[in-house]
Design a protein around this motif. Structure first.
Motif, PDB file in Angstrom:
ATOM      1  N   ILE A  74       3.857  -6.366   1.049  1.00 18.82           N
ATOM      2  CA  ILE A  74       4.642  -5.855   0.281  1.00 18.82           C
ATOM      3  C   ILE A  74       3.985  -4.419   0.289  1.00 18.82           C
ATOM      4  CG2 ILE A  74       5.127  -5.283  -2.668  1.00 18.82           C
ATOM      5  CD1 ILE A  74       4.935  -8.847  -2.495  1.00 18.82           C
ATOM      6  N   PHE A  75       2.841  -3.913  -0.071  1.00 13.45           N
ATOM      7  CA  PHE A  75       2.397  -3.208  -0.160  1.00 13.45           C
ATOM      8  C   PHE A  75       2.386  -1.943   0.955  1.00 13.45           C
ATOM      9  CE2 PHE A  75      -0.735   0.469  -1.083  1.00 13.45           C
ATOM     10  CZ  PHE A  75      -0.891   0.889  -0.385  1.00 13.45           C
ATOM     11  N   PHE A  76       2.496  -2.314   2.355  1.00 14.82           N
ATOM     12  CA  PHE A  76       3.104  -1.138   3.901  1.00 14.82           C
ATOM     13  C   PHE A  76       4.114  -1.323   3.647  1.00 14.82           C
ATOM     14  CE2 PHE A  76      -1.651  -2.816   4.373  1.00 14.82           C
ATOM     15  CZ  PHE A  76      -2.187  -1.637   5.136  1.00 14.82           C
ATOM     16  N   ALA A  77       5.232  -2.506   3.349  1.00 15.88           N
ATOM     17  CA  ALA A  77       6.598  -2.349   3.816  1.00 15.88           C
ATOM     18  C   ALA A  77       7.185  -1.339   2.608  1.00 15.88           C
ATOM     19  CB  ALA A  77       7.190  -3.593   2.853  1.00 15.88           C
ATOM     20  N   TYR A  78       6.289  -1.450   1.354  1.00 13.97           N
ATOM     21  CA  TYR A  78       6.778  -0.130  -0.553  1.00 13.97           C
ATOM     22  C   TYR A  78       6.734   1.351   0.609  1.00 13.97           C
ATOM     23  CZ  TYR A  78       7.204   2.641  -3.284  1.00 13.97           C
ATOM     24  OH  TYR A  78       7.915   3.846  -4.668  1.00 13.97           O
ATOM     25  N   TRP A  79       4.705   0.964   1.128  1.00 13.10           N
ATOM     26  CA  TRP A  79       4.632   2.570   1.837  1.00 13.10           C
ATOM     27  C   TRP A  79       4.973   2.774   2.538  1.00 13.10           C
ATOM     28  CZ3 TRP A  79       0.221   3.080   5.608  1.00 13.10           C
ATOM     29  CH2 TRP A  79       0.328   4.556   5.849  1.00 13.10           C
ATOM     30  N   PHE A  80       5.981   2.347   3.846  1.00 15.16           N
ATOM     31  CA  PHE A  80       6.005   2.559   5.499  1.00 15.16           C
ATOM     32  C   PHE A  80       7.502   2.794   4.845  1.00 15.16           C
ATOM     33  CE2 PHE A  80       6.121   2.837   9.390  1.00 15.16           C
ATOM     34  CZ  PHE A  80       7.787   2.550  10.111  1.00 15.16           C
ATOM     35  N   SER A  81       8.060   2.028   4.484  1.00 18.54           N
ATOM     36  CA  SER A  81       9.285   2.233   4.370  1.00 18.54           C
ATOM     37  C   SER A  81       9.841   3.497   3.470  1.00 18.54           C
ATOM     38  CB  SER A  81      10.074   0.946   3.286  1.00 18.54           C
ATOM     39  OG  SER A  81       9.469   0.743   2.040  1.00 18.54           O
ATOM     40  N   SER A  82       8.745   3.588   2.022  1.00 20.01           N
ATOM     41  CA  SER A  82       9.086   4.953   1.499  1.00 20.01           C
ATOM     42  C   SER A  82       8.970   6.481   2.217  1.00 20.01           C
ATOM     43  CB  SER A  82       7.844   5.495   0.251  1.00 20.01           C
ATOM     44  OG  SER A  82       7.957   4.151  -0.413  1.00 20.01           O
ATOM     45  N   GLY A  83       7.919   5.946   3.775  1.00 21.38           N
ATOM     46  CA  GLY A  83       7.407   7.927   4.107  1.00 21.38           C
ATOM     47  C   GLY A  83       9.295   7.822   5.162  1.00 21.38           C
ATOM     48  N   ILE A 102      -1.407 -15.464  -1.245  1.00 17.04           N
ATOM     49  CA  ILE A 102      -0.970 -14.016  -2.306  1.00 17.04           C
ATOM     50  C   ILE A 102      -1.333 -12.665  -1.476  1.00 17.04           C
ATOM     51  CG2 ILE A 102      -1.372 -13.608  -4.569  1.00 17.04           C
ATOM     52  CD1 ILE A 102      -1.836 -16.482  -5.572  1.00 17.04           C
ATOM     53  N   THR A 103      -2.610 -13.092  -0.823  1.00 14.13           N
ATOM     54  CA  THR A 103      -3.514 -11.683  -0.558  1.00 14.13           C
ATOM     55  C   THR A 103      -2.484 -11.324   0.854  1.00 14.13           C
ATOM     56  OG1 THR A 103      -5.094 -12.201  -0.438  1.00 14.13           O
ATOM     57  CG2 THR A 103      -5.665 -10.615   0.376  1.00 14.13           C
ATOM     58  N   SER A 104      -1.712 -12.174   1.456  1.00 16.67           N
ATOM     59  CA  SER A 104      -1.206 -11.880   2.162  1.00 16.67           C
ATOM     60  C   SER A 104       0.747 -11.405   1.801  1.00 16.67           C
ATOM     61  CB  SER A 104      -0.325 -12.445   3.920  1.00 16.67           C
ATOM     62  OG  SER A 104      -1.837 -13.386   4.182  1.00 16.67           O
ATOM     63  N   MET A 105       1.125 -11.087   0.881  1.00 22.95           N
ATOM     64  CA  MET A 105       2.230 -11.324   0.592  1.00 22.95           C
ATOM     65  C   MET A 105       1.677 -10.122   0.345  1.00 22.95           C
ATOM     66  SD  MET A 105       4.774 -12.846   0.589  1.00 22.95           S
ATOM     67  CE  MET A 105       6.211 -13.086  -0.557  1.00 22.95           C
ATOM     68  N   PHE A 165      -2.274  -6.635  11.702  1.00 26.14           N
ATOM     69  CA  PHE A 165      -1.652  -8.280  10.603  1.00 26.14           C
ATOM     70  C   PHE A 165      -1.900  -9.428  11.728  1.00 26.14           C
ATOM     71  CE2 PHE A 165       0.828  -5.783   7.871  1.00 26.14           C
ATOM     72  CZ  PHE A 165       0.064  -6.479   6.466  1.00 26.14           C
ATOM     73  N   VAL A 166      -1.207  -9.202  12.584  1.00 31.53           N
ATOM     74  CA  VAL A 166      -1.143 -10.815  14.135  1.00 31.53           C
ATOM     75  C   VAL A 166      -3.431 -10.397  14.126  1.00 31.53           C
ATOM     76  CG1 VAL A 166      -1.384 -10.849  16.202  1.00 31.53           C
ATOM     77  CG2 VAL A 166       0.379 -10.071  15.186  1.00 31.53           C
ATOM     78  N   ILE A 167      -3.782  -9.692  13.909  1.00 29.35           N
ATOM     79  CA  ILE A 167      -5.397  -9.737  14.619  1.00 29.35           C
ATOM     80  C   ILE A 167      -5.807 -10.111  13.474  1.00 29.35           C
ATOM     81  CG2 ILE A 167      -7.411  -8.296  14.274  1.00 29.35           C
ATOM     82  CD1 ILE A 167      -6.533  -6.853  15.993  1.00 29.35           C
TER      83      ILE A 167
END
Length: 471
Positions: A190-199, A183-186, A15-17
């Motif tokens: 959200i996708f990565f947060a959901y995917w990571f938290s689900s893991g 919009i893309t960043s959000m 994300f930083v890059i």
């Protein structure tokens, strides 16, 4: 093995890059716009400066014609130099104007400067006709410069208008780009947060459900299976192993408790066949009173000492008593042994009464005195002396039990202080408690390792020193 921290670091750097690349692209584009705008603005300033400098140079030339003084000449040459500098800057500043228009404008400035120089020169020669003529030409050239400047400004404004329209389009594009980026960043966040938290939450839910089963006593449930290769898998494997171990331990405890129950039943039956010590204590009290009524005072005192010793030993072995009570028990024990061995045994008490209120574990002093008697004095035909000494230091109350008996070797002392001599240690006749038992109880009672010191040598007696902290 991948770790949760490693995953977080990778996602963070991705994300930083991305944001840095976006920021750099925006910066480069904005910098280009700013540079273009600055260049255009600098051209306007340069044209305005040339117009002003030419007008001022004509004015100074005319002033020198009217008054050929040093100050007017100085002002003329300063303004002339500024105009020449501005002319030199035209070639590097103007890139949008055609070379023909630019060269004509430069030639016009050079002609103007040349006419002013001729005017000044003929003024110096005092040639009125010539400097009048050239002053007029100077005025005409100045007028042409003003007109040409306006034409160049109009051309520049035309280019600037197209540049301004382009800048407006870019700003509009930047606005849409920023909206799209937001919009893309959000969505990505959200996708990565959901995917990571689900893991993380899915394995934790499985572990939580299994932990609830264990809390209900269901130790033989299905193992928890986690597919990830991070700390959660290690946690699940450890939990499965722990549940299996607990299940095995519970079964082992059940078997052991059953065995303990059988052993306690046997001990109870064995105790039921023994004499109740309280009955023995009451009987000794009765005998003491009978001996007293029959005026056998020595016998009465002896029975009372035995009863006191028995009563003290029947108390809670884990309880605590005042040091004064322990001293009284030792006195009764002295009386019993004195009666048995008459003049062979001598007992001495040296006590500081201000130290006797400190609390100690029950049955602390009497086993030490009995130990000194059994191992130091009893086997010697000539007998011996046992001294109980109690005094205090600044931080502790010190109790010393000293005998002049057989003494001990260094190896025996080491074994006693390291509590590794339990199996081979003799115990007291009256209480069944040995020296190691007393040392360990004192350590647990005061939560201190250094509570006992032993000074002894073979055939030179023994001193056992208890160090009892005041606080």
């Amino acid at each position: 093995m991948k770790t949760i921290r490693g995953k977080l670091i990778v996602y963070f750097f991705v994300f930083v890059i991305l944001f840095y690349m976006t920021a750099i692209s925006i910066f480069v584009s904005s910098n280009q716009l700013t540079t273009s705008y600055n260049d255009s603005f600098q051209r306007f300033l340069l044209l305005n400066s040339i117009s002003k400098q030419s007008e001022e140079l004509y004015t100074l030339t005319a002033a020198y014609v009217t008054e050929p003084k040093q100050k007017n000449a100085k002002a003329y040459y300063q303004t002339r130099k500024l105009l020449i500098d501005d002319k030199e800057a035209l070639g590097t500043t103007f890139t949008t104007i055609g070379q023909v228009e630019l060269q004509n404008y430069v030639n016009l400035i050079e002609t103007f400067i040349n006419e002013t120089e001729l005017t000044v020169g003929f003024v110096i020669r005092n040639d009125i006709e010539q400097y009048t003529y050239h002053l007029k030409e100077t005025r005409n050239a100045s007028s042409y410069i003003q007109e040409s400047t306006l034409e160049l400004i109009n051309l520049e404004l035309t280019d600037y208008q197209s540049f301004y329209q382009d800048m407006q389009l870019r700003n509009q594009s930047f606005l849409w780009f920023i909206i799209f980026l937001f919009i893309t960043s959000m969505m990505l966040a959200i996708f990565f947060a959901y995917w990571f938290s689900s893991g993380i939450t899915r394995p934790l839910k499985k572990l939580s459900s299994a932990a609830k089963e264990v809390s209900r006593g269901e130790l033989a449930g299905e193992p928890v299976h986690i597919k990830s290769k991070d700390e959660l898998k290690l946690l699940a494997d450890t939990f499965n192993q722990m549940r299996s171990n607990i299940h095995g331990l519970v079964e082992e405890i059940k078997d052991k408790s059953e065995l303990d129950r059988l052993v306690k039943e046997m001990e109870l039956k064995h105790l039921q066949n023994q004499i109740n010590p309280h009955f023995l204590f009451n009987t000794l009290n009765t005998l003491s009173k009978m001996a007293y009524l029959e005026e056998a005072k020595t016998t009465s005192n002896l029975i009372e000492s035995v009863a006191t010793l028995l009563r003290h030993s029947l108390g809670d072995i884990g309880g605590k008593v005042a040091l004064r009570d322990e001293v009284e028990v030792v006195k009764d024990y002295f009386l019993i042994q004195k009666t048995r061995f008459s003049e062979r045994i001598q007992f001495k008490l040296e006590t500081d009464n201000s130290c006797l209120e400190i609390l100690v574990p029950r049955l602390t002093l009497q086993p030490l005195v009995e130990n000194a008697f059994i191992h130091g004095i009893e086997e010697r035909e000539e007998g011996g002396v046992i001294v109980l000494r109690i005094y205090q230091t600044e931080a502790a109350v010190v109790v010393e039990v000293t005998d002049d008996g057989a003494g001990m070797e260094d190896g025996q002392i080491e074994q006693l202080l390291s509590l590794t001599n339990d199996s081979g240690e003799h115990v007291g006749h009256s209480t069944g408690l040995g020296l190691s038992n007393v040392i360990r109880r004192l350590q647990l009672f005061y939560q201190e390792k250094h509570v006992v010191e032993i000074d002894s040598a073979v055939d030179q007696g023994t001193t056992i020193r208890l160090i009892l902290p005041k606080e």
